[in-house]
Design an enzyme around this catalytic site. Structure first.
Site, PDB file in Angstrom:
ATOM      1  N   TRP A   1       0.839  -1.204   0.000  1.00 14.26           N
ATOM      2  CA  TRP A   1       0.000   0.000   0.000  1.00 14.26           C
ATOM      3  C   TRP A   1       0.877   1.260   0.000  1.00 14.26           C
ATOM      4  CZ3 TRP A   1      -0.474   4.245   3.184  1.00 14.26           C
ATOM      5  CH2 TRP A   1      -1.593   5.045   2.986  1.00 14.26           C
ATOM      6  N   HIS A   2       2.016   1.158   0.675  1.00 10.14           N
ATOM      7  CA  HIS A   2       2.889   2.334   0.780  1.00 10.14           C
ATOM      8  C   HIS A   2       3.639   2.632  -0.515  1.00 10.14           C
ATOM      9  CE1 HIS A   2       2.096   1.788   5.066  1.00 10.14           C
ATOM     10  NE2 HIS A   2       2.436   3.052   5.188  1.00 10.14           N
ATOM     11  N   GLY A   3       3.742   1.669  -1.387  1.00 12.45           N
ATOM     12  CA  GLY A   3       4.418   1.938  -2.652  1.00 12.45           C
ATOM     13  C   GLY A   3       4.786   0.672  -3.387  1.00 12.45           C
TER      14      GLY A   3
ATOM     15  N   PHE B   1       2.236   8.482  -1.323  1.00 12.23           N
ATOM     16  CA  PHE B   1       1.451   7.258  -1.216  1.00 12.23           C
ATOM     17  C   PHE B   1       0.036   7.520  -1.696  1.00 12.23           C
ATOM     18  CE2 PHE B   1       4.560   7.121   2.356  1.00 12.23           C
ATOM     19  CZ  PHE B   1       5.458   6.387   1.638  1.00 12.23           C
TER      20      PHE B   1
END
Lengths: 550, 382
Positions: free
Chosen positions: A309-311, A550
């Protein structure tokens, strides 16, 4: 437009606040929607239609779902597929395609805040399907919820159920607004004074060719502090703006660096994201009401997804996987450790605390005062069914038991704290690295594996230059405010009884003076935070928020 | 009951006063700058930062679509803030006095002013510079009388051991990487903290006679028997001092004159202009007061990177590949050469071809690479 930009502070926000409070109640939501669109255009004009499309898609599918027909489930699946396909295309397609076709694959520009608003939109649709929230019939109202500028581009992830009443009518008042102002000033100072000052050390490390153990630790610790102050500062401002407009957004951080286990850390860090994964991934997968192996699998899935989700980078996957391993290890090992330590302390306590019946350590453990008191499973110690480390309604800490064995407990707390922070710091090194290679290089410097020198003149210089900032921000990241307040009140209470005169004074003048001082504390603190922030904003400490990517 | 109600009312009213004050502070914070933006004319030039201020951008659909409008508007608001210098000073003082940071953007506050720090040796960049020096020597100066290298320490050298080590690393790296046979002139022994301005990066010309003597000795030239006299032009705050907003101190700019400086003819080869060794008007007109020495790097946009000084003396030529420090040293070397050519390599060595005939080395031509550690560490000399 960042919350810490001059454009936001001196043009956008005062304009929006003044017009908002002058408008009649009916016009407030449409106005907030327009203001939010303008705000989004200033950050990412090219993606504004995607935002509106996402809002419309989820609004329309939610209406179909709310009919409770046999198509509801299909509508839900189609809606979620559309939501996550868009997210996948913009955020992950390049990453996965480049694994097979190399870097020649074109990379789409990542729309600002897409991860946040996609998760919010998806949560709304799922909640409507589950009947956990009302289906919103008015598109402008729903679009206002999804596009609301305070939380649009960097969270917190607000579920519709959190604000559905506020969308229809909102309470106003000086108390709520003043609380918002206080939170905003604090958040602004966290971001521009602390986080941006720590950023300079990170830049120094990145630009330097010098690599040694001390410098790598300085970098790792400063980044760990920076990301907390940056992100929690932003969240404070977002929640503060929510309060100013009459909303109550959920808390996102609760002193995460005070945690004594990794699980506890994740109950305090980015709580709305943890809560989202718990509600929509972990529990549907079976949570912890299943076999140990299946539970470990569920944890691994959730944390790899949290990392992703963060990258779209292997560093984020590795970061998520690290937490998955730690949480699984805590789940598997801590119960045994707890029993062993309970028995050990039980024997010692019999010797040391005969008066207390020999079980003070057990009381301490049961009260969650030491790492081993962490509740690892469903239903144990009255904890609700929750993912390890995922946000739950359980209290983070509890009051101290009456006969607490102070030294032993403090040592265990300290050990738990060191263990947690060690992995949190190492985790953020992986998180912030460009590649796994660079992350391992920094980690091997930190852990004396690479043979890098212990220190150099450069790292000593940075240590001298940043020691006060690092020490101050470390203290401020802990819940010291409440403790100091408690100590102060206890001290004043004790002194007041023992001195021949009343500390609060008997004369009306002294009482008035004390009252005036009490009244002045909050405005003075707000003024100090705002002015210091202004120094840093105009003085050039103007950097993008970390979580915008993000 | 009444007492409890009264107490509750008092608490509420106390909270209410605190809340009202808090909200008032917040609105004042947001609105006061706006009032000043409307009332005051935005500055066109930011003197302390030596740069033009951002103008109010014009709004257009394309500028909004490209995000340029908001970015330019933000820059405009920051540049036009009514108490900008005060805010920058506040930030820097907060960093140094409360956060106890040693420097702000590489500038450290000292008891007598400010000092720019070297911080760290950039070996890659220094290697590039050494390669450039070697290339120049092999192309133009295979016949030269002597090739000399001297790295100028900054004021920071005299403030901390780490800066001293860093300078030595820079200086030694350049010396080692430069393959062309050369002699190195170490200036650290003849300079001191007092040899530099307290608010500027440069050295004081009136303190450079020992430096000139040392360099000429190294080149086997006699120091000219002449009388040097000092003339004070006035007080100034140097670029480091004004950009840092950390000090209130000022310096005094002094020029050193002699019979040679009076009769020297200076030709600015790129612009084709000519003049004297000192341009005293620059002290009153230029933001950078050090432009008094050989007009600075640019004059009204003209490039001053190639300068020839005909001294009227006898005794060969000296070619100095230099940065801004050499502009104040060159006038002290005039009596020992018939011509001094100063070339600023920061403009790029590619333009050397245009002046190839000037650079033809012979036995009576000395070549001096005179660069400061700051420049060699932070600027690509190619």
């Amino acid at each position: 437009m960042l919350f810490s930009s001059a454009l936001f502070l001196f043009v956008f926000l005062p304009g929006v606040l003044i017009i908002y409070y002058l408008l009649p109640a009916k016009a407030k939501n449409p106005f907030l929607l327009v203001a939010s669109i303008v705000f989004y255009i200033s950050s990412d004009p090219k993606s504004v239609f995607l935002l509106i499309f996402t809002a419309f898609l989820n609004y329309a599918f939610a209406l179909i779902i709310a009919r409770r027909s046999r198509f509801s489930k299909v509508a839900l699946i189609l809606c979620l597929a559309a939501d996550f396909s868009v997210l996948f295309f913009f955020k992950y397609s390049h990453f996965f395609l480049s694994l097979f076709f190399g870097d020649s694959v074109p990379e789409p520009a990542l729309p600002v805040g897409i991860s946040f608003y996609t998760f919010q939109a998806a949560s709304y649709t799922i909640d409507v399907y589950r009947n956990d929230c009302r289906c919103e019939r008015s598109f402008p109202t729903f679009a206002t919820y999804l596009c609301l500028f305070p939380q649009l581009i960097a969270g917190p992830i607000v579920r519709y159920s959190d604000v559905e009443d506020s969308m229809l009518s909102r309470q106003r008042g000086t108390v709520r607004f003043s609380d918002g102002v206080f939170l905003f000033a604090r958040g602004l100072a966290k971001k521009v004074v602390i986080a941006d000052s720590l950023f300079v050390l990170g830049v120094g490390y990145a630009e330097s060719m010098q690599r040694d153990v001390l410098f790598s630790w300085l970098y790792a610790v400063s980044f760990t502090l920076r990301i907390y102050f940056d992100f929690s500062g932003y969240t404070d401002m977002a929640r503060a703006l929510g309060k100013m407009f009459g909303f109550e957004f959920p808390e996102n951080f609760r002193h995460p660096y005070a945690a004594k286990t990794v699980s506890e850390f994740w109950r305090r860090w980015h709580m709305t994201l943890s809560s989202w994964f718990r509600s929509y991934v972990y529990i549907p997968l079976g949570g912890n009401r299943c076999s140990k192996a299946r539970n470990a699998f569920n944890i691994a899935v959730v944390w790899v997804l949290t990392g992703l989700w963060h990258g779209a980078n292997f560093t984020f996957i590795a970061w998520g996987a690290l937490y998955a391993l730690l949480l699984i290890a805590e789940k598997m090992l801590f119960p045994a450790l707890r029993i062993a330590l309970t028995q050990l302390f039980d024997r010692r306590s019999r010797r040391s605390f005969k008066k207390d019946g020999g079980r003070p350590y057990v009381n301490a453990l049961a009260a969650g005062e030491v790492p081993v008191a962490y509740s690892p499973g469903a239903g144990q110690n009255g904890m609700p069914d929750s993912a390890e480390g995922l946000s739950s309604s359980a209290p983070v800490s509890s009051s101290a038991p009456s006969a607490r064995p102070v030294i032993a407990s403090a040592m265990l707390s300290f050990a738990g704290h060191v263990y947690t922070m060690f992995f949190v710091i190492c985790g953020f090194v992986i998180f912030n690295a460009d590649s796994l290679g660079s992350a391992f290089s920094t980690l091997s410097d930190m852990l004396l594996i690479s043979g890098a020198p212990l220190f150099s003149t450069v790292s000593l210089y940075y240590l001298k230059s940043y020691s006060v900032l690092i020490a101050a921000s470390s203290v401020l990241s802990l819940p010291v405010g409440n403790r100091l307040k408690r100590i102060f009140h206890t001290l004043v209470g004790r002194l007041n009884g023992r001195l021949p005169f009343s500390i609060y004074g008997r004369s009306r003048f002294v009482r008035r003076l004390a009252s005036l001082a009490r009244n002045a504390v909050r405005p003075a603190a707000v003024l100090a935070c705002l002015m210091t922030s202004l120094f840093f904003i105009i003085g050039g400490s103007y950097k993008p928020f970390l979580y915008f990517r993000f | 009951m009444n007492r409890i109600r009264l107490k509750k009312k008092k608490t509420t009213s106390a909270r209410s006063l605190s809340d009202t004050l808090t909200i008032a502070v917040f609105f004042l914070f947001m609105l006061i700058p706006g009032i000043f933006y409307i009332l005051l004319k935005p500055p066109a030039f930011l003197e302390s930062e030596r740069r033009s201020a951002e103008a109010m951008p014009e709004i257009s659909l394309s500028s909004i679509y490209d995000k340029e409008y908001y970015e330019d508007f933000e820059s405009f608001l920051l540049d036009a803030f009514f108490a900008r210098d005060l805010m920058i000073r506040g930030k820097n003082l907060f960093s140094t006095d409360i956060l106890m940071q040693t420097d702000v953007d590489g500038i450290m506050k000292t008891d007598d002013g400010v000092v720019k720090l070297l911080m760290e040796c950039d070996k890659a960049r220094i290697s590039e510079t050494a390669e450039t020096f070697d290339r120049i020597c092999s192309e133009y100066f295979q016949q030269a009388g002597g090739i000399y290298l001297s790295v100028i320490p900054g004021r920071s050298f005299y403030f901390s051991d780490s800066e001293k080590l860093c300078f030595e690393e820079c200086s030694n790296t350049l010396d080692r990487k430069m393959r062309t046979p050369h002699s190195t002139v170490d200036l650290t022994g003849v300079l001191s903290q007092d040899s530099y301005y307290c608010t500027d990066i440069h050295w004081k010309q009136q303190k450079l006679l020992p430096v000139a003597r040392l360099i000429l000795d190294a080149m086997g030239r006699a120091f000219p028997p002449t009388v040097f006299s000092e003339t004070e032009l006035g007080e100034f705050t140097g670029t480091v001092g004004s950009q840092s907003h950390l000090c209130d101190e000022t310096d005094i700019l002094t020029i050193v004159t002699s019979e040679y400086t009076k009769k020297a003819e200076v030709s600015y080869l790129v612009s084709g202009e000519s003049g004297g060794v000192y341009d005293t008007d620059a002290f009153y007109e230029s933001y950078d007061k050090y432009d008094v020495f050989l007009r600075g790097e640019t004059t009204g946009g003209a490039n001053n990177s190639f300068i020839s000084i005909k001294t009227g003396s006898s005794g060969g030529r000296l070619i100095i590949f230099r940065d801004s420090f050499a502009r104040s040293l060159a006038p002290l070397l005039l009596g020992s050469y018939s011509e001094i050519i100063l070339i600023d390599l920061r403009a790029g060595s590619g333009s050397l071809e245009r002046y190839a005939d000037l650079l033809s080395g012979s036995e009576d031509t000395d070549v001096l690479f005179l660069v400061s550690a700051y420049v060699v560490n932070t600027t690509a000399i190619k």
